[in-house]
Design a protein around this motif. Structure first.
Motif, mmCIF file in Angstrom:
data_model
loop_
_atom_site.group_PDB
_atom_site.id
_atom_site.type_symbol
_atom_site.label_atom_id
_atom_site.label_comp_id
_atom_site.label_asym_id
_atom_site.label_seq_id
_atom_site.Cartn_x
_atom_site.Cartn_y
_atom_site.Cartn_z
ATOM 1 N N VAL A 149 75.074 43.675 77.386
ATOM 2 C CA VAL A 149 73.916 44.439 77.883
ATOM 3 C C VAL A 149 74.192 44.974 79.287
ATOM 4 C CG1 VAL A 149 72.184 43.123 76.566
ATOM 5 C CG2 VAL A 149 72.826 42.360 78.867
ATOM 6 N N HIS A 150 73.381 45.962 79.677
ATOM 7 C CA HIS A 150 73.314 46.394 81.076
ATOM 8 C C HIS A 150 71.923 46.008 81.575
ATOM 9 C CE1 HIS A 150 76.573 49.805 80.722
ATOM 10 N NE2 HIS A 150 76.986 48.637 80.266
ATOM 11 N N LEU A 151 71.842 45.507 82.790
ATOM 12 C CA LEU A 151 70.536 45.137 83.349
ATOM 13 C C LEU A 151 69.951 46.349 84.069
ATOM 14 C CD1 LEU A 151 68.456 42.851 83.938
ATOM 15 C CD2 LEU A 151 69.729 42.420 86.062
ATOM 16 N N LYS A 152 68.748 46.747 83.641
ATOM 17 C CA LYS A 152 68.084 47.891 84.280
ATOM 18 C C LYS A 152 67.271 47.393 85.467
ATOM 19 C CE LYS A 152 66.408 52.222 84.200
ATOM 20 N NZ LYS A 152 65.950 53.010 83.088
ATOM 21 N N ILE A 153 67.485 48.022 86.618
ATOM 22 C CA ILE A 153 66.771 47.624 87.830
ATOM 23 C C ILE A 153 65.801 48.730 88.209
ATOM 24 C CG2 ILE A 153 67.032 46.933 90.242
ATOM 25 C CD1 ILE A 153 69.912 46.037 89.551
ATOM 26 N N ASP A 154 64.542 48.384 88.332
ATOM 27 C CA ASP A 154 63.539 49.373 88.757
ATOM 28 C C ASP A 154 63.573 49.441 90.273
ATOM 29 O OD1 ASP A 154 61.433 50.975 89.301
ATOM 30 O OD2 ASP A 154 59.913 49.740 88.310
ATOM 31 N N THR A 155 64.116 50.549 90.791
ATOM 32 C CA THR A 155 64.248 50.689 92.247
ATOM 33 C C THR A 155 63.172 51.606 92.827
ATOM 34 O OG1 THR A 155 65.825 52.484 91.836
ATOM 35 C CG2 THR A 155 66.749 50.292 92.281
ATOM 36 N N GLY A 156 62.221 52.020 91.974
ATOM 37 C CA GLY A 156 61.164 52.895 92.494
ATOM 38 C C GLY A 156 60.681 53.921 91.490
ATOM 39 N N MET A 157 61.245 53.906 90.288
ATOM 40 C CA MET A 157 60.769 54.804 89.240
ATOM 41 C C MET A 157 59.448 54.263 88.675
ATOM 42 S SD MET A 157 61.247 57.429 87.223
ATOM 43 C CE MET A 157 60.850 57.997 85.580
ATOM 44 N N GLY A 158 59.310 52.929 88.692
ATOM 45 C CA GLY A 158 58.069 52.342 88.189
ATOM 46 C C GLY A 158 57.969 52.376 86.680
ATOM 47 N N ARG A 159 59.123 52.416 86.026
ATOM 48 C CA ARG A 159 59.118 52.455 84.563
ATOM 49 C C ARG A 159 59.855 51.206 84.085
ATOM 50 N NH1 ARG A 159 61.276 58.072 81.973
ATOM 51 N NH2 ARG A 159 63.246 57.000 82.210
ATOM 52 N N LEU A 160 60.836 51.344 83.224
ATOM 53 C CA LEU A 160 61.541 50.160 82.731
ATOM 54 C C LEU A 160 62.419 49.530 83.821
ATOM 55 C CD1 LEU A 160 62.770 51.561 79.277
ATOM 56 C CD2 LEU A 160 60.795 50.105 79.717
ATOM 57 N N GLY A 161 62.614 48.220 83.719
ATOM 58 C CA GLY A 161 63.557 47.575 84.632
ATOM 59 C C GLY A 161 62.954 46.400 85.362
ATOM 60 N N VAL A 162 63.850 45.524 85.847
ATOM 61 C CA VAL A 162 63.385 44.375 86.625
ATOM 62 C C VAL A 162 63.178 44.832 88.072
ATOM 63 C CG1 VAL A 162 64.645 42.753 85.130
ATOM 64 C CG2 VAL A 162 65.750 43.584 87.213
ATOM 65 N N PRO A 163 62.214 44.244 88.783
ATOM 66 C CA PRO A 163 61.969 44.670 90.172
ATOM 67 C C PRO A 163 63.224 44.472 91.028
ATOM 68 C CG PRO A 163 60.285 43.110 89.405
ATOM 69 C CD PRO A 163 61.353 43.142 88.357
ATOM 70 N N TRP A 164 63.535 45.472 91.865
ATOM 71 C CA TRP A 164 64.784 45.403 92.639
ATOM 72 C C TRP A 164 64.874 44.134 93.473
ATOM 73 C CZ3 TRP A 164 60.632 48.309 94.196
ATOM 74 C CH2 TRP A 164 60.177 48.104 95.481
ATOM 75 N N ALA A 165 63.741 43.704 94.013
ATOM 76 C CA ALA A 165 63.783 42.547 94.915
ATOM 77 C C ALA A 165 64.131 41.255 94.160
ATOM 78 C CB ALA A 165 62.443 42.397 95.631
ATOM 79 N N ASP A 166 63.820 41.225 92.859
ATOM 80 C CA ASP A 166 64.078 40.008 92.073
ATOM 81 C C ASP A 166 65.345 40.127 91.222
ATOM 82 O OD1 ASP A 166 61.592 39.373 93.010
ATOM 83 O OD2 ASP A 166 60.551 39.975 91.173
ATOM 84 N N ALA A 167 66.032 41.272 91.325
ATOM 85 C CA ALA A 167 67.129 41.548 90.392
ATOM 86 C C ALA A 167 68.216 40.474 90.433
ATOM 87 C CB ALA A 167 67.723 42.930 90.670
ATOM 88 N N ALA A 168 68.580 40.035 91.641
ATOM 89 C CA ALA A 168 69.688 39.070 91.748
ATOM 90 C C ALA A 168 69.302 37.742 91.091
ATOM 91 C CB ALA A 168 70.067 38.857 93.218
ATOM 92 N N ALA A 169 68.065 37.286 91.327
ATOM 93 C CA ALA A 169 67.624 36.009 90.744
ATOM 94 C C ALA A 169 67.532 36.134 89.218
ATOM 95 C CB ALA A 169 66.273 35.626 91.330
ATOM 96 N N ILE A 170 67.031 37.249 88.742
ATOM 97 C CA ILE A 170 66.893 37.439 87.285
ATOM 98 C C ILE A 170 68.277 37.541 86.643
ATOM 99 C CG2 ILE A 170 66.067 39.042 85.494
ATOM 100 C CD1 ILE A 170 63.658 39.609 87.367
ATOM 101 N N PHE A 171 69.178 38.246 87.329
ATOM 102 C CA PHE A 171 70.556 38.332 86.817
ATOM 103 C C PHE A 171 71.127 36.930 86.650
ATOM 104 C CE2 PHE A 171 75.090 38.234 87.308
ATOM 105 C CZ PHE A 171 75.535 39.274 86.523
ATOM 106 N N ARG A 172 70.996 36.124 87.700
ATOM 107 C CA ARG A 172 71.584 34.772 87.684
ATOM 108 C C ARG A 172 71.021 33.960 86.521
ATOM 109 N NH1 ARG A 172 69.733 32.894 92.386
ATOM 110 N NH2 ARG A 172 70.680 34.667 93.408
ATOM 111 N N SER A 173 69.716 34.028 86.381
ATOM 112 C CA SER A 173 69.073 33.227 85.339
ATOM 113 C C SER A 173 69.513 33.698 83.942
ATOM 114 C CB SER A 173 67.561 33.321 85.549
ATOM 115 O OG SER A 173 66.889 33.397 84.354
ATOM 116 N N LEU A 174 69.546 35.023 83.706
ATOM 117 C CA LEU A 174 69.934 35.532 82.382
ATOM 118 C C LEU A 174 71.420 35.307 82.117
ATOM 119 C CD1 LEU A 174 67.977 38.948 82.257
ATOM 120 C CD2 LEU A 174 67.368 36.798 81.129
#
Ligand SMILES: Cc1ncc(COP(=O)(O)O)c(C=O)c1O
Length: 394
Positions: A149-174
């Motif tokens: 998979v590729h992890l989609k990061i929502d950096t300001g589009m406000g659509r699909l993706g994990v919030p940019w601020a939490d991306a590193a923690a979510i990446f680690r957990s997944l």
């Protein structure tokens, strides 16, 4: 069983799809012509502007923006494209049929039950949220497989993706729960305007911060992509490992001279005149008589309407090309027919070709002109053309 009339040398009784095809080809209705050489030129122009290491991930969702997914994919492969992006699994499977060796990314949210098909056809999908990733990971573990998979990061589009601020923690957990192999990181710009550089600037900053944190902590280098057409055209520095052009490769949005490359439209939309009638001054035309002739003229009725994707907003505002001249659409666009004022000084006849979008003589009408009248964007005009219309590739 359908027996077509003796016309054009096809007297055979036809059944099923053959009868349908015959009817489609012989009735008056609009068709599409697609110039594959122009597609190859557009891809070459983009390719020449990019660094060699940057992949073109060609966006062919929505039936390749109305151009026909199969032929566009196949010719893009021949022109050297190795990555394709789509929205849905069924589109990815169609791409796979025409691009057996390509990499394919689904930019929408796949479901856990899609995993066997994704793996069988070597299709990568994005993870759009922590919960989505967990569900995919759990299902993959149950199947005893690993899903790329590729992890989609929502950096300001406000659509699909994990919030940019939490991306590193979510990446680690997944990444540590098993079942997923996170190979890439991606994001999408909401606005790329040369006059407002700060908006996209904020997004790229957030993306770069997330990437630094993720790659720093995991120690692995991931495949990164963020730019679609406008970002590619203005910002070389954001090309990364891949760029995701759609509209630019279909020939739109590259008019600004400061852009990195130019492309040309490849899709022309045509129909024919069904009837020409001479009418006096003061003659009402179409539903609700919104047009009344000012002088004696000839009205050409052409075979297209809003059911084919010719917007009703073009009523009394759009133009078509006949014999190389711009002719105004008069009266309301109806479901299957449009009326055009041919004037008196012409030799327009039933059966003549009409260009709804494209070029004839020295005149052109492209999707951006229609979009402006309809207060929309060329994307919507292109994808709105009847998917059942015959598409001819040359
Ligand atoms: C996530 C994503 N990437 C890339 C694109 C391609 O955009 P464009 O056609 O503007 O190049 C789109 C288009 O909708 C998209 O949704």
């Amino acid at each position: 069983m359908f027996s077509p009339p003796l016309r054009g040398g096809s007297p055979l009784p036809l059944d099923g799809a053959a009868a349908l095809h015959y009817a489609v080809c012989t009735m008056h209705r609009s068709w599409i012509e697609i110039d594959l050489n122009t597609l190859a030129d557009n891809i070459s122009s983009a390719r020449a502007a990019l660094r060699r290491e940057t992949e073109i991930m060609f966006v062919v969702k929505a039936n390749a923006y109305g151009h026909g997914l199969g032929p566009i994919t196949q010719h893009a492969v021949e022109a050297g494209v190795r990555w394709f992006a789509v929205a849905y699994l069924h589109e990815a499977l169609m791409v796979r049929k025409h691009a057996t060796a390509a990499d394919i990314l689904i930019m929408g949210a796949v479901e856990p039950e899609d995993i066997p098909v994704l793996l069988e056809h070597r299709i990568t999908s994005i993870v759009v949220s922590e919960e989505h990733g967990q569900r995919l990971a759990e299902a993959a573990r149950e199947h005893r497989v690993v899903l790329p998979v590729h992890l989609k990061i929502d950096t300001g589009m406000g659509r699909l993706g994990v919030p940019w601020a939490d991306a590193a923690a979510i990446f680690r957990s997944l990444d540590t729960m098993g079942g997923l192999e996170i190979r890439g990181l991606c994001s999408h710009f909401a606005t790329v305007e040369p006059g407002q550089p700060e908006r996209a600037g904020v997004q790229i900053q957030r993306f770069e911060d997330a990437v630094r944190n993720i790659e720093g902590a995991s120690g692995s280098r991931l495949f990164k992509h963020i730019s679609s057409s406008r970002a590619i055209l203005y910002h070389e520095e954001w090309d990364l490992d891949a760029v995701r052009p759609g509209i630019a490769l279909y020939g739109y949005g590259t008019d600004d001279t400061s852009m990195r490359f130019k492309t040309r439209p490849l899709l022309q939309w045509k129909t024919s005149v069904i009837q020409v009638k001479s009418v006096p001054a003061g003659f009402p035309v179409g539903y609700y008589s919104t047009y009344v002739t000012r002088e004696p003229t000839d009205i050409a009725v052409i075979a297209v309407g809003y059911a084919d994707g010719y917007h009703r907003a073009l009523s009394n505002r759009g133009h078509v090309l006949i014999h190389g001249c711009r002719r105004p659409v008069v009266g309301r666009v109806s479901m299957n027919w449009v009326t055009v004022d041919a004037g008196r000084d012409h030799d327009v006849q039933a059966g003549d070709e009409v260009v709804l979008m494209g070029e004839q003589g020295r005149q052109t009408i492209w999707a951006d002109e229609l979009a402006q009248i309809c207060r929309t964007i060329p994307y919507e005009i292109l994808v709105g053309i009847d998917p059942m219309a015959v598409r001819k590739y040359e």
